[in-house]
Each structure stands twice: as C-alpha cells, then as structure tokens.
Design an enzyme around this catalytic site. Structure first.
Site, PDB file in Angstrom:
ATOM      1  N   GLU A  59      41.791  92.146  43.065  1.00  0.00           N
ATOM      2  CA  GLU A  59      41.734  90.538  42.851  1.00  0.00           C
ATOM      3  C   GLU A  59      41.831  90.018  44.148  1.00  0.00           C
ATOM      4  O   GLU A  59      42.885  90.073  44.651  1.00  0.00           O
ATOM      5  CB  GLU A  59      42.608  89.976  41.782  1.00  0.00           C
ATOM      6  CG  GLU A  59      42.291  88.677  41.431  1.00  0.00           C
ATOM      7  CD  GLU A  59      41.163  88.306  41.346  1.00  0.00           C
ATOM      8  OE1 GLU A  59      40.249  88.579  40.542  1.00  0.00           O
ATOM      9  OE2 GLU A  59      40.768  87.262  42.096  1.00  0.00           O
ATOM     10  N   GLU A  85      41.695  86.410  44.252  1.00  0.00           N
ATOM     11  CA  GLU A  85      42.435  85.212  44.264  1.00  0.00           C
ATOM     12  C   GLU A  85      43.546  85.247  43.462  1.00  0.00           C
ATOM     13  O   GLU A  85      44.454  85.780  43.621  1.00  0.00           O
ATOM     14  CB  GLU A  85      41.323  83.913  43.750  1.00  0.00           C
ATOM     15  CG  GLU A  85      40.272  83.676  44.817  1.00  0.00           C
ATOM     16  CD  GLU A  85      39.263  82.846  44.443  1.00  0.00           C
ATOM     17  OE1 GLU A  85      39.294  81.931  43.305  1.00  0.00           O
ATOM     18  OE2 GLU A  85      38.052  82.521  45.126  1.00  0.00           O
ATOM     19  N   LEU A 132      44.611  86.671  39.385  1.00  0.00           N
ATOM     20  CA  LEU A 132      44.476  87.344  37.785  1.00  0.00           C
ATOM     21  C   LEU A 132      44.106  86.425  37.084  1.00  0.00           C
ATOM     22  O   LEU A 132      44.585  85.184  36.819  1.00  0.00           O
ATOM     23  CB  LEU A 132      45.673  88.173  37.362  1.00  0.00           C
ATOM     24  CG  LEU A 132      45.964  89.422  38.378  1.00  0.00           C
ATOM     25  CD1 LEU A 132      47.251  90.127  37.967  1.00  0.00           C
ATOM     26  CD2 LEU A 132      44.762  90.357  38.070  1.00  0.00           C
ATOM     27  N   GLY A 167      37.737  93.073  47.929  1.00  0.00           N
ATOM     28  CA  GLY A 167      37.090  94.390  47.918  1.00  0.00           C
ATOM     29  C   GLY A 167      35.817  94.458  48.319  1.00  0.00           C
ATOM     30  O   GLY A 167      35.023  93.639  47.901  1.00  0.00           O
ATOM     31  N   VAL A 181      26.603  73.513  28.648  1.00  0.00           N
ATOM     32  CA  VAL A 181      28.189  73.658  28.351  1.00  0.00           C
ATOM     33  C   VAL A 181      29.005  72.690  29.385  1.00  0.00           C
ATOM     34  O   VAL A 181      29.849  71.867  28.763  1.00  0.00           O
ATOM     35  CB  VAL A 181      28.387  74.941  27.653  1.00  0.00           C
ATOM     36  CG1 VAL A 181      30.145  74.680  27.155  1.00  0.00           C
ATOM     37  CG2 VAL A 181      27.574  75.547  26.828  1.00  0.00           C
ATOM     38  N   HIS A 216      42.040  75.707  -0.536  1.00  0.00           N
ATOM     39  CA  HIS A 216      41.694  74.176  -0.627  1.00  0.00           C
ATOM     40  C   HIS A 216      43.221  73.653  -0.283  1.00  0.00           C
ATOM     41  O   HIS A 216      44.101  73.893  -0.741  1.00  0.00           O
ATOM     42  CB  HIS A 216      41.537  73.891  -2.217  1.00  0.00           C
ATOM     43  CG  HIS A 216      41.084  72.434  -2.409  1.00  0.00           C
ATOM     44  ND1 HIS A 216      40.319  71.634  -1.952  1.00  0.00           N
ATOM     45  CD2 HIS A 216      42.166  71.510  -3.083  1.00  0.00           C
ATOM     46  CE1 HIS A 216      40.353  70.372  -2.506  1.00  0.00           C
ATOM     47  NE2 HIS A 216      41.530  70.381  -2.927  1.00  0.00           N
TER      48      HIS A 216
END
Ligand SMILES: Cc1cc2nc3c(=O)[nH]c(=O)nc-3n(C[C@H](O)[C@H](O)[C@H](O)COP(=O)(O)OP(=O)(O)OC[C@H]3O[C@@H](n4cnc5c(N)ncnc54)[C@H](O)[C@@H]3O)c2cc1C
Length: 446
Positions: free
Chosen positions: A31, A33, A35, A95, A171, A430
């Site tokens: 990774e 930046e 996780l 990577g 969105v 309910h």
C-alpha cells in the site's frame, strides 16, 4: 516466496489479504498511502462521518472534522491489527508490476529504498480515480477533485467557503450537494445532462429532483465547463456552455464530482500482457485475468464501484485460489445514496425489467403511513418493489428514513430468489420502518 501478493490496500485489497492470511496462505499487501484505501481515507467513511452529524444529527458540527479524523484513524488502526492477526506482511510503498508469467514479481519503492517481492499469485486492487475533465485552470487550488474533496478543510471545517459549484449529478455530487447545502453554503449542481442519479428508479429520480428544488440547491442542465477564472475577491467564475446558452457561475470552490475511472497506468500494467482497457482490467466471474495466477478486484475492474462489491470480489478471488467456488451475484448488490432522505436500492428498476420483456408487478408503500416514520417525523419517501409475474422479487427501491439499513433485507430476498409473498409472510416487527417494506410487498401479493 509469497502465496499471494496484493497490490493496493483498499477494501478489496485488505479483505483479500485478510482472507488469504486466515486460510494459511503466506500473504503480503503493498500500500502506497494508507490501509483502507479511498473508502476509509477519503470516501465512504469520512463522508458518512460528516453525514451522521450534518444530516443525521448524531453530533455537533463544530466537532465534525475532528470526529472524522478520529473515526478514520481508529478504523485504520483496526485494519493494521487485522493484518497482524492474520499474519499478513504489510509493505508500505508504491508497487510496480515487473513480471507476471510463472512467478509474479513486484518492485516496491519504500522509504528505505527499493525491494522486490515475489509470489505465486497476484491480486491487483489499485482502485479508481475521478475522471479528469479538461478545461482551462482545472488544476488550481479552488478546483477540487471529488475523490479528495472530503479531506479539504476549507470545505468542511471553515466559514471561508460560502458557495460551491459541483460538476456532475452522480452519487458523490449529490451527497456533497446535500451536506454542503445543509452546512449553509450556496450550492449549484452543474449537470452533464438533464439527469440526476442516472441509475436510480424513475420515481426516485423524479422525487429527488423536487427535493433538490425545495432545498434551494441550484441546478444547471447540460453544463460543459470551458474555463475557471480566479477573481480578485478570491472567488472563482466557472464559465461554460449549457442548454440555456453560455453561463457564468460565481462561487468559492468547484468540486469535480464526475464519474470514477479505473486506474490502469502508473504501475507497469501495460507491459504485462494483462488484458485491460480504459474501462478497467478484464476479469471473469472468478476475478481471474487472462494471465494465470493474476486476479483483479474492486474499482480497477470498472464494474460496480462500491466498497462492498470490492470486498466480495476479494472473496471470489481468494476462494478461486483456494479451489473453492464463490462468485458475486451482481443482480442483488445493494447501493446506498446518503442524500436527505436516504436512497437505497438492490436489483433492477421497473424500466430495466420492462426492457427485458418481463411481466412486471409493482408494489408501493409510503412512509407517511408508517407509525415509526411518523413518530420520527421523517415521513418523506416510499418503498417500491419490482416483481415478475410469479411474484419473484427483482428489485427494491427505497427513498426514506434509514433506507440504507432497510435495503439489507431486500438484497437478501433478491439473492435468495424469494417471492414477495414469502418475504411478506415472515413476521415483521412493529412499530418499525421495515413494515413499510412489508406493506409494499403485500401490495404485490395477489
Ligand atoms: C467521496 C466518496 C464517497 C464514497 N462513498 C461510498 C459509499 O458510501 N459506499 C460505497 O460502497 N462506496 C463508496 N465510495 C466508493 C468506494 O470508496 C470505492 O468503491 C472503494 O474504495 C473501492 O475499493 P478498492 O479496494 O477497489 O480501491 P481503493 O479503495 O481505491 O483502494 C486502492 C488502494 O490501492 C493503493 N494503490 C494504488 N496504486 C498503488 C500502487 N502502485 N502501489 C501500492 N498501492 C497502490 C491506493 O493508495 C489505495 O489505497 C465512495 C467514493 C468516494 C470518492
């Protein structure tokens, strides 16, 4: 030699690493930046931390920024712990794929230098980014990319910004628009077409349009940005063509909430022979690429760009490596939009069902007739159930209080191939919002 190397530590990548480690496979995750990827650090979680305060009323606005930081850091620590617990080696660095035939070799640039990682299987989970739109001054500080917008303190933790234009009506754009408006800012949505939330059911689209109008969020249809100019008073003017001719929108910031595109460059993909296009890395149902032992999951495949889809695709990839058989059922995947009120859906729309030549039945119920919604004072919205001629549930579309929590039951019903009658006859408690779903189902039952 690792059994599994995962490139990218977002919800797809870390879930794959967790499952591989848990199954006893020697696993490394790379990774560059943090996780948690986009979802945790600048997507789902920060936006919903804000949403819960701004619209949900769960906290106070003054503490919102600090709370977001605390939530993100807590969860980030949790993922680190999860990796340790499952014996996954976390390699912090960028990577690049060097070799994929037979053994898989990744070169990682770390703070200490460069190291090479080799393994039998490679899972690519590097995610997506906002589509870059070309116009004059698109890189000035006042123009903010939607996938980095939540971490801009000037937008969320200061009074400096009084007005915001948002390009796009998907969105990200809609969630930002509702929250920024509720924070008291002037908001203008610059739509690429006359649509809002294109993939939603038509009744939801109609309703959200009227809510946006009621909330005094401005919209301009068919706006195509030509340039942005900085003004002496530190504001900007967005110039562009629209259906109503050339327009100027004066604001303090422009958020680019346009669509997301898979990341297919910058990590050596093009020299590997792995099949891909600008629409993403090509995979089969088991998340296999055309190269043996190489898988791709999550946004990079260009499918449904949702964190939970990435996670389940991770499960499909690891199960394939382990010789098991799991594939994602995309027809039942739920999606949530945190507007006000919330929107959530799973399965197909009425229009899609008709286009497939299905004999469609529609059942509706409105929250205005629901005891809990009335008690909560949140009666706007409805549940709409789409079923085929035999009553089998094909889609559920909800706009209303807690829609995102209610959609789980609908997704399960679609996944399990249940009929409206089977689900409706299961006793619903309910007084709860879930009774609105039950009522919509009974409206399909003959
Ligand atoms: C504002 C916003 C709100 C969102 N809200 C929601 C929501 O409410 N619900 C939802 O389901 N989805 C939401 N999403 C989408 C969601 O964030 C993505 O679908 C999800 O993060 C995709 O997961 P992924 O694992 O495929 O990729 P990512 O989460 O993007 O992770 C990829 C990781 O790979 C790393 N990486 C990339 N290249 C390299 C490299 N060469 N070497 C090492 N590491 C590398 C990156 O740093 C990153 O951490 C939102 C997105 C945005 C922008």
């Amino acid at each position: 030699m690792y059994d599994v190397i995962v490139l990218g530590g977002g919800p797809g990548g870390y879930k794959a690493a967790e499952l591989a480690g848990k199954a006893g496979l020697k696993t490394a995750i790379i990774e560059k930046e943090h996780l948690g990827g986009m979802c945790l650090n600048r997507g789902c979680i920060p936006t919903k931390a804000y949403y819960s305060d701004i619209i949900g009323g769960c906290g106070n606005i003054e503490d919102m920024w600090d709370k977001k930081v605390r939530v993100v850091e807590t969860l980030r620590g949790g993922i680190g712990h999860l990796m340790k617990l499952n014996n996954v080696d976390v390699i912090s660095g960028e990577g690049s794929i060097i070799e994929v035939n037979d053994i898989k070799k990744i070169e990682v640039k770390t703070e200490q230098g460069t190291e090479e990682i080799v393994g039998k299987n490679l899972i690519i989970a590097v995610g997506s980014k906002c589509r870059e739109i070309d116009f004059e001054n698109n890189h000035i500080d006042e123009v903010i990319s939607g996938d980095y917008g939540v971490n801009r303190e000037d937008l969320w933790n200061s009074d400096e910004v009084k007005s915001v234009a948002i390009a796009g009506a998907g969105v990200i754009a809609i969630e930002f628009a509702f929250m920024l408006k509720a924070l008291g800012k002037e908001v203008t949505i610059l739509k690429h077409s006359d649509q809002i939330l294109r993939s939603c059911d038509k009744d939801i689209k109609r309703k959200i349009k009227s809510i946006i109008k009621k909330k005094k969020i401005n919209t301009i249809d068919y706006f195509s940005i030509e340039k942005v100019e900085k003004q002496e008073d530190n504001s900007i003017i967005v110039y562009g063509d629209s259906k109503k001719g050339y327009q100027e929108v004066k604001c303090d910031r422009l958020v680019m909430g346009s669509s997301m595109v898979p990341i297919v460059d910058g990590y050596g993909l093009k020299d590997t022979g792995i099949e891909y296009s600008e629409k993403g890395i090509k995979v089969d149902k088991s998340m296999r690429t055309n190269i043996e032992g190489v898988y791709a999951i999550g946004d990079v495949t260009g499918g449904m760009m949702l964190a939970h889809v990435a996670e389940y695709e991770a499960m499909a990839a690891i199960d394939t490596i382990l010789g098991r058989d799991y594939t994602v059922d995309y027809d039942s995947v739920p999606a949530c939009i945190f507007a006000d009120p919330e929107i959530a859906y799973a399965g197909i729309t009425e229009e899609e069902a008709k286009a497939r030549g299905i004999d469609v039945q529609v059942g509706r119920a409105h929250f205005i007739a629901n005891g809990m919604a009335l008690a909560m004072g949140k009666t706007e919205g409805f549940v709409k159930v789409i079923a085929d001629g035999d009553g089998k549930i094909l889609g559920v579309h909800i706009m209303g209080p807690e829609a995102s929590a209610l959609i789980g039951e609908a997704a399960l019903a679609i996944y399990a191939g249940l009929t409206a009658e089977q689900v409706a006859k299961c006793v619903h408690p309910h007084p709860t919002l879930s009774e609105c779903f039950k009522d919509a189902l009974f409206n399909v039952v003959k």
